[in-house]
Design a protein around this motif. Structure first.
Motif, short mmCIF file in Angstrom:
data_model
loop_
_atom_site.label_atom_id
_atom_site.label_comp_id
_atom_site.label_asym_id
_atom_site.label_seq_id
_atom_site.Cartn_x
_atom_site.Cartn_y
_atom_site.Cartn_z
N LEU A 130 0.94 -1.15 0.09
CA LEU A 130 -0.11 0.00 0.04
C LEU A 130 0.81 1.28 -0.09
CD1 LEU A 130 -2.52 -1.21 2.61
CD2 LEU A 130 -3.16 -0.68 0.06
N ILE A 131 2.02 1.17 0.95
CA ILE A 131 2.80 2.61 1.16
C ILE A 131 3.44 2.71 -0.28
CG2 ILE A 131 4.59 1.72 2.33
CD1 ILE A 131 2.55 4.76 3.67
N TYR A 132 4.01 1.74 -0.76
CA TYR A 132 4.99 1.90 -1.90
C TYR A 132 4.24 1.38 -3.18
CZ TYR A 132 8.95 2.10 1.11
OH TYR A 132 9.87 2.77 1.98
N ALA A 133 2.90 1.77 -3.35
CA ALA A 133 2.00 1.15 -4.32
C ALA A 133 2.70 1.77 -5.97
CB ALA A 133 0.81 1.65 -4.41
N GLY A 134 2.59 0.80 -6.83
CA GLY A 134 3.27 1.07 -8.30
C GLY A 134 4.81 1.26 -8.26
N SER A 135 5.32 0.67 -7.16
CA SER A 135 6.94 0.52 -7.44
C SER A 135 7.44 -0.75 -6.99
CB SER A 135 7.53 1.62 -6.32
OG SER A 135 7.55 1.07 -5.07
N GLY A 136 8.85 -0.93 -7.66
CA GLY A 136 9.44 -2.13 -7.17
C GLY A 136 9.44 -2.46 -5.82
N LEU A 137 9.26 -1.55 -4.85
CA LEU A 137 9.26 -1.82 -3.39
C LEU A 137 8.02 -2.16 -2.92
CD1 LEU A 137 11.22 1.40 -2.05
CD2 LEU A 137 12.06 -0.92 -2.07
N ALA A 138 6.99 -2.28 -3.66
CA ALA A 138 5.65 -2.80 -3.11
C ALA A 138 5.38 -4.25 -2.98
CB ALA A 138 4.59 -2.11 -4.04
#
Length: 389
Positions: A130-138
């Protein structure tokens, strides 16, 4: 490189690649490679690889994080060449035999299931989504069952060839004869290709505030509240580290442990966490409680964060908290394996060797006002919440 006066040597590779670097179509690849790199080389079968260290009483192991993979060894002193030759063989000659790779794929899938069955672990992964939505960290470091089923030796080999190169790795050695180790490093790693194509990392966008309850039919509520903070190179990181330790660190006298667990009995467990990446990070508080006490725990957490942001600690209270954290770091530095890996990570991330004692020195430079400002960095945000109920 450090000279070891003890009976054990520590040698390993820190690689600047983790689950953040997984191709978008193959989440879980960095972790899958960590498992399968031990399953065969052009010279050795899987059993020979594991036996190479174990037969001398040593260990070969690895772990994957969001931005890093560690491949590390412990062994009795005197086996430096044996260890370096093995690590080089893994990086240069991993063959990913089909039978072994397929077997390891099933093991990773079982690992995924075990995490899904543990809500106290799953809530961290889902909060990151949720907090990194849309990135490789998600995505989960392990990937999903569906994505892992699609992985094979060719994917692993491509990831290894791209990221496991000298300019993207740090090799650390704590051995009895550093000069000889340098010669052996040149012997076994000197012929490697240094060309590195670079990372494809993009700072995640800031997502909207969220407060979510997800019904998992759990007897206990597992909750995280948190927010984004600056990354590991930000000058205020040491103040944030001290703030995190005071608020909800591992000691029983942390503010949240005392206020929520010990005095009120509202949570079975409570802790705060600071996770710093190269360009961003998160601060969060995790607690396990009855469903009925989630809202009260959340209110008390926010109140205590606000109190640290609004009121400068007295000189005495600040000195006690700072000295406690530095003492904890000193105890950690007495673990020689942990200290060796810490130096390897430091060399990779900062370009020089920074021990845990270096971190303690930086913590001692933090002022009460910097601590208050770090608390304000968190308190000024509308912390998001995820509860698995």
């Amino acid at each position: 490189m450090e000279r070891s006066a003890g009976p054990v040597s520590y040698i390993g590779l820190a690689v600047n690649a983790g689950s953040r670097d997984d191709p978008s179509q193959h989440p879980g690849l960095a972790h899958f490679l960590e498992h399968t790199i031990f399953k065969g080389t052009r010279r050795r079968r899987a059993w020979h690889i594991s036996n190479r260290m174990e037969r001398i009483g040593g260990e070969l192991n690895a772990y994957t994080a969001k931005e890093m993979t560690m491949v590390y060894t412990t062994a009795p002193s005197g086996y430096t060449e044996r260890t370096l030759e093995l690590l080089a063989d893994l990086v240069l000659n991993a063959s990913f035999p089909t039978v072994e790779t397929e077997r390891e794929r099933d093991i990773v899938i079982e690992e995924i299931h075990s995490y899904q069955d543990s809500p106290s672990d799953a809530v961290f992964d889902e909060f990151d989504e949720l907090i990194y939505a849309g990135s490789g960290l998600a995505h989960n470091i392990l990937g999903s069952v569906e994505s892992v089923r699609q992985l094979d030796g060719r994917n692993a080999r491509a990831f290894l060839d791209r990221f496991y190169v000298p300019s993207n790795m740090a090799l650390y050695c704590v051995v009895s004869d550093p000069e000889r180790a340098l010669r052996l490093i040149d012997k076994y790693f000197g012929g490697m290709q240094f060309t590195f194509a670079g990372h494809d990392r993009h700072t995640p966008v800031i997502v909207d505030h969220f407060e979510l309850d997800r019904d998992r039919d759990n007897s206990q509520a597992n909750t995280i509240i948190g927010c984004r903070v600056p990354g590991r190179y930000d000058p205020g990181r040491y103040a944030l580290m001290l703030f995190n330790n005071i608020l909800g660190g591992p000691a029983l006298n942390s503010i949240l442990c005392q206020q929520i667990r010990e005095r009120r009995g509202l949570a079975y467990t409570i802790e705060s966490n600071l996770s710093l990446m190269s360009d961003c990070g998160t601060f969060c508080v995790y607690f396990g409680s009855e469903h009925s006490t989630v809202a009260k725990c959340q209110r008390l957490i926010l109140e205590n964060i606000a109190r640290l942001a609004d009121r400068r600690l007295s000189d005495r209270a600040f000195a006690q908290a700072r000295d406690q954290y530095c003492g904890q770091l000193s105890v950690l530095s007495d673990n020689r394996e942990n200290c060796a890996m810490s130096m390897g990570r430091s060399l990779l991330l900062y370009g020089d060797v920074r021990s845990l004692n270096h971190t303690a020195e930086q913590i001692r430079e933090v002022t009460p006002e910097q601590l208050r400002a770090a608390a304000e960095t968190v308190a000024s945000q509308n912390l998001s919440r995820l509860s698995l109920l």
